[in-house]
Scaffold this active site. Structure first.
Site, short mmCIF file in Angstrom:
data_model
loop_
_atom_site.label_atom_id
_atom_site.label_comp_id
_atom_site.label_asym_id
_atom_site.label_seq_id
_atom_site.Cartn_x
_atom_site.Cartn_y
_atom_site.Cartn_z
N ALA A 1 0.86 -1.17 0.00
CA ALA A 1 0.00 0.00 0.00
C ALA A 1 0.90 1.23 0.00
O ALA A 1 2.07 1.14 0.39
CB ALA A 1 -0.87 -0.01 1.25
N GLY B 1 0.52 -5.13 0.74
CA GLY B 1 -0.62 -5.07 -0.19
C GLY B 1 -0.28 -5.66 -1.54
O GLY B 1 -1.16 -6.15 -2.26
N GLU C 1 -0.93 -9.20 -1.15
CA GLU C 1 -2.39 -9.35 -0.98
C GLU C 1 -3.10 -9.26 -2.33
O GLU C 1 -4.03 -10.02 -2.61
CB GLU C 1 -2.90 -8.31 0.03
CG GLU C 1 -2.42 -8.59 1.46
CD GLU C 1 -2.76 -7.48 2.42
OE1 GLU C 1 -3.47 -7.78 3.41
OE2 GLU C 1 -2.36 -6.33 2.18
N GLU D 1 4.16 -5.75 7.05
CA GLU D 1 3.36 -4.73 7.76
C GLU D 1 3.77 -4.57 9.23
O GLU D 1 3.77 -3.46 9.75
CB GLU D 1 1.87 -5.10 7.69
CG GLU D 1 1.21 -4.83 6.34
CD GLU D 1 1.37 -5.96 5.35
OE1 GLU D 1 0.67 -5.94 4.32
OE2 GLU D 1 2.21 -6.86 5.58
N1 T1G Z 1 4.66 3.36 -0.05
C1 T1G Z 1 5.15 4.57 -0.36
N2 T1G Z 1 6.46 4.83 -0.68
C2 T1G Z 1 7.27 3.78 -0.71
C3 T1G Z 1 6.84 2.47 -0.40
C4 T1G Z 1 5.46 2.28 -0.07
N3 T1G Z 1 4.96 1.08 0.22
N4 T1G Z 1 7.91 1.65 -0.50
C5 T1G Z 1 8.95 2.42 -0.86
N5 T1G Z 1 8.58 3.70 -0.99
C6 T1G Z 1 9.43 4.83 -1.39
C7 T1G Z 1 10.53 5.15 -0.39
O1 T1G Z 1 10.07 6.02 0.60
C8 T1G Z 1 11.59 5.80 -1.28
O2 T1G Z 1 11.19 7.11 -1.50
C9 T1G Z 1 11.45 5.04 -2.59
O3 T1G Z 1 10.13 4.45 -2.57
C10 T1G Z 1 12.46 3.94 -2.75
O4 T1G Z 1 12.42 3.12 -1.62
C11 T1G Z 1 -2.89 -2.91 3.30
C12 T1G Z 1 -1.03 -1.81 5.08
C13 T1G Z 1 10.34 -1.97 -1.61
C14 T1G Z 1 12.14 -3.13 -0.43
O5 T1G Z 1 6.45 -2.23 4.06
O6 T1G Z 1 10.62 -2.14 2.11
O7 T1G Z 1 0.85 -2.80 2.30
O8 T1G Z 1 13.06 8.26 -0.44
O9 T1G Z 1 14.75 3.64 -0.85
O10 T1G Z 1 16.02 0.22 -0.86
O11 T1G Z 1 -1.71 -4.73 4.04
O12 T1G Z 1 11.18 0.41 -0.12
O13 T1G Z 1 13.09 7.91 -2.89
O14 T1G Z 1 11.45 9.50 -1.84
O15 T1G Z 1 13.38 1.86 0.28
O16 T1G Z 1 15.24 -0.43 -3.16
C15 T1G Z 1 3.96 -2.76 3.12
C16 T1G Z 1 8.11 -0.89 2.09
C17 T1G Z 1 3.24 -1.46 3.15
C18 T1G Z 1 7.51 -2.23 1.94
C19 T1G Z 1 12.64 -1.15 -1.89
N6 T1G Z 1 5.14 -2.62 2.32
N7 T1G Z 1 9.20 -0.64 1.15
O17 T1G Z 1 13.79 -0.84 -1.16
O18 T1G Z 1 14.24 1.52 -2.06
S1 T1G Z 1 1.86 -1.53 4.25
C20 T1G Z 1 6.32 -2.36 2.88
C21 T1G Z 1 10.39 -1.29 1.28
C22 T1G Z 1 0.69 -2.45 3.40
C23 T1G Z 1 -1.53 -3.53 3.39
C24 T1G Z 1 -0.54 -2.79 4.18
C25 T1G Z 1 11.46 -0.88 0.32
C26 T1G Z 1 11.60 -1.81 -0.91
P1 T1G Z 1 12.25 8.25 -1.66
P2 T1G Z 1 13.75 2.55 -0.95
P3 T1G Z 1 14.93 0.09 -1.84
#
Ligand code: T1G
Length: 695
Positions: A60, A99, A102, A122
């Protein structure tokens, strides 16, 4: 322009999402997917859902959290996939996270690239899966794996996903072609909604195991336990009721401070890697050298090797060098034993490692990191020898934890290439890297260090030069208050317990015994006695002078049985404490745990605010990154600055003023920044210093 496009290949509808950098499931993406399904030609026999760029959906859109929800929600987009009249095949590359997984579970089939991974991270954001992950995953892969994935947050490999039924096929080469071929082999009769699958078998022992694991290893965190509750419910509730229960638990987590704290850290860790001001191209760093083959040198060398650099390890004695070389070898051989590295990978890495006693062998280095004994004169000698043999562009870094980086740079030709790279022990494991910019450090050298930090998979934060930089300077205030409370009547065990109950991994006295009390003792000998509160360390010093240096001598604040690290109460220690207290004529008093936590935290917070106000740290969030990744500050509290915002800056100020009343204002003068922000109502963790621009 919509990030979602479609193309019909035969009767297969290919839906492509292109929303850089990581295809987060923003509103535009969700709406685009629903529109694509609604607009599918009548003869569509199947569909492929794929993402462009480096990864499948990374979850998400976290930046949308806390904002008013926009339809379609993620759950509605997944429902649209489940209810599509034709089977949908998810083509997964990179990582399908949260997500993202999901959505894939909402599809009828999943084809994964061989290197892809899927996970439900999450809980690392203080949340639980909120779009069906806790209900659909156990229906496919069984309760035990779903419990592990949802409560631990770690991704699994494509091979494991295939083995457990999450993936239906693995594409060894061209993922899109494989997914298309897979979809072409399906028709509308192959619709297979995950939600329609039977409830998973209950697995009570797995539930108990992961509950106990969460209580022990994720102590204080609410999300892992909530995730377990949700997955457990999938065995007894039908899909609609299960999704409803999951949503309730999800919203509880979303509105909890713990999630706000962990989301703060998510963005803070990405921000701390960015340098203010115009972008500067970093230098190419491929050939590194490490001076000193002790514990820090070994860890730094191993971390550089893991990042792909070639490393020359230098030490004065062959014996020390051989010992260091062998310890590095052992680190990687352990990785092979644990299946984290192949034999071939291990030989390739060790092939990039060389050892020498000759400074002249370092002449072709792009960067040299010095990790010798913490003595300024020794460091001056090392840098003088280095400056004679390496190129003028070679980056020279010191791994000092306290010493004046500017003083070291002053004695080197081209001081703009000198900076501090403060690693934390063990350096090949600890994620934090404090990058210390000297007065003369150039923007290019700083940019090169930050890029190297990313390459070494470190979380880097920039600090200016002061005694102890960000982390250790604040820690000295935390340690001061712990030492004073010990004198005033609290016991080491009470203080340690209060702080571990607060969420710290270890209390200051157990930590001192583990690190060795003589380290702090030697540091204090070099300090101006006026610069710190000597009374707070009277007991520490007495113990060292009695050769009670901690675990390494079998006793310190606690005593230890041979080969056992369990801190045991010790009457001999109580005698020392009693003696020092009576020498100081201290009238003892009772402490409750909140007193102890407040004193230590207020000391930490006030010093952090001073560090921000002086521009030593650029952002309040950088300080939180330092504490969460280098000092074990509980992530669900967000770091000292975020924690201060949580309790309220007025309350923080009131606490500091009350301490000034009681203990004098030598250490309890409120930071001007705290006064200003309490006045303006701004948040300490969101504060950014104006003087961030690089000179
Ligand atoms: N939402 C918004 N921005 C995101 C994002 C996300 N999910 N994931 C990454 N970014 C942005 C990050 O802030 C950065 O921005 C850029 O993308 C590059 O990321 C309903 C509630 C995917 C492994 O927890 O673990 O789904 O700094 O530097 O090292 O159940 O990003 O360039 O402006 O980290 O290559 C669950 C979160 C969400 C994964 C890539 N998902 N992301 O790593 O790049 S909750 C997560 C990561 C959810 C549902 C629920 C990592 C990555 P900027 P980065 P990276």
């Amino acid at each position: 322009m919509s990030p979602v496009s479609t193309q019909l290949t035969g009767t297969v509808l290919v839906i492509t999402i292109d929303h850089p950098p990581v295809n987060a499931l923003s509103h535009a993406v969700r709406a685009g997917i629903v529109r694509a399904l609604e607009a599918a030609p009548a003869n569509t026999s199947a569909a492929v859902l794929q993402c462009a760029g480096r990864t499948f959906f990374s979850g998400a859109d976290i930046s949308e959290f806390g904002k008013p929800p926009q339809a379609p929600t993620l759950s509605e987009a997944i429902e649209a996939l489940e209810n599509a009249p034709f089977p949908v095949v998810a083509a997964i590359h990179g990582q399908a996270l949260g997500g993202g997984l999901e959505i894939a579970l909402g599809c009828d089939f999943r084809v994964m690239d061989a290197k892809a991974r899927v996970g439900l991270p999450e809980v690392t954001l203080g949340l639980i899966p909120g779009a069906g992950g806790t209900q659909r995953l156990p229906r496919i892969a069984g309760m035990a794996l779903a419990l592990e994935m949802a409560s631990q947050g770690k991704p699994i490999s494509a091979a494991k996903a295939l083995e457990t039924g999450i993936a239906d096929a693995i594409a060894e080469s061209d993922l899109v072609a494989s997914a298309l071929a897979f979809a072409k082999s399906k028709s509308r009769n192959d619709k297979r909604s995950t939600g329609a699958r039977p409830n998973p078998e209950t697995d009570a022992s797995a539930v108990d195991y992961w509950r106990a694991h969460a209580a022990k290893r994720q102590r204080g965190q609410k999300a892992p336990l909530a995730a377990i509750d949700a997955v457990e419910a999938s065995a007894t509730l039908d899909i609609a009721s299960g999704l409803k229960r999951e949503r309730e638990l999800f919203l509880e987590r979303m509105s909890d401070t713990q999630s706000a704290a962990m989301r703060h850290l998510f963005f803070a860790e990405r921000k701390s890697a960015k340098l203010p001001g115009p972008r500067t191209d970093p230098l190419p760093l491929e050939r590194a050298a490490v001076i000193g083959s002790g514990t820090m040198g070994v860890g730094i060398a191993a971390s550089l090797l893991s990042a792909g650099l070639s490393v020359k390890l230098l030490d004065m004695s062959d014996q020390a060098l051989q010992a260091g070389y062998n310890r590095i070898k052992t680190i990687f051989q352990n990785d092979v034993t644990k299946g984290r590295l192949s034999e071939a990978g291990c030989s390739e890495i060790l092939g990039r490692l060389a050892a020498t006693t000759q400074y002249s062998d370092l002449s072709d280095s792009d960067i040299v990191i010095e990790a010798v004994f913490e003595d300024i004169e020794i460091k001056h000698k090392v840098f003088a020898q280095l400056a004679n043999v390496v190129g003028e562009q070679t980056v020279l870094a010191t791994n000092t934890s306290y010493l004046d980086v500017d003083a070291i740079a002053e004695r080197v030709a081209n001081p703009e290439r000198v900076l501090g790279l403060h690693f934390f022990s063990p350096a090949h494991i600890m994620r934090l890297l404090e990058v210390v910019r000297g007065k003369k450090t150039s923007a290019m050298v700083l940019a090169s260090a930050m890029q190297l930090g990313k390459r070494m998979r470190k979380v880097a934060a920039v600090s200016g030069v002061c005694h102890g930089f960000i982390g250790n300077r604040m820690l000295s205030c935390y340690g001061r208050e712990a030492g004073l409370m010990l004198l005033e009547g609290a016991s080491p065990r009470q203080i340690d317990k209060a702080l571990t109950d607060f969420g710290m991994p270890m209390g200051p006295f157990t930590m001192g015994d583990m690190a060795g009390l003589d380290i702090g003792y030697m540091n204090r000998q070099k300090l101006d006695p006026e610069s710190f509160e000597q009374r707070a360390f009277l007991v520490h010093d007495r113990l060292v002078e009695m050769d009670r240096k901690g675990q390494k001598t079998g006793s310190g604040f606690y005593r230890y049985e041979k080969g056992d690290r369990t801190p045991l109460d010790d009457e001999a220690f109580d005698d020392v404490l009693r003696a020092v207290r009576s020498e100081q004529g201290i009238s003892l008093r009772e402490f409750d745990d909140s007193d102890i936590v407040d004193r230590c935290m207020l000391g930490l917070i006030n010093e952090g605010a001073k560090i921000l106000d002086e521009g030593i740290a650029w952002r309040g969030s950088d300080i939180d990154v330092v504490y969460a990744n280098g000092y074990g500050f509980p992530r669900y509290r967000g770091g000292p600055m975020f924690y201060a915002d949580t309790i309220g800056l007025d309350a923080v100020l009131a606490g500091i003023r009350a301490n000034a009343e009681r203990f004098g204002d030598r250490w309890w003068t409120p930071s001007n920044l705290l006064l200003r922000l309490a006045e303006s109502g701004e948040r300490l963790s969101a504060y950014e210093t104006q003087s961030g621009a690089l000179s």
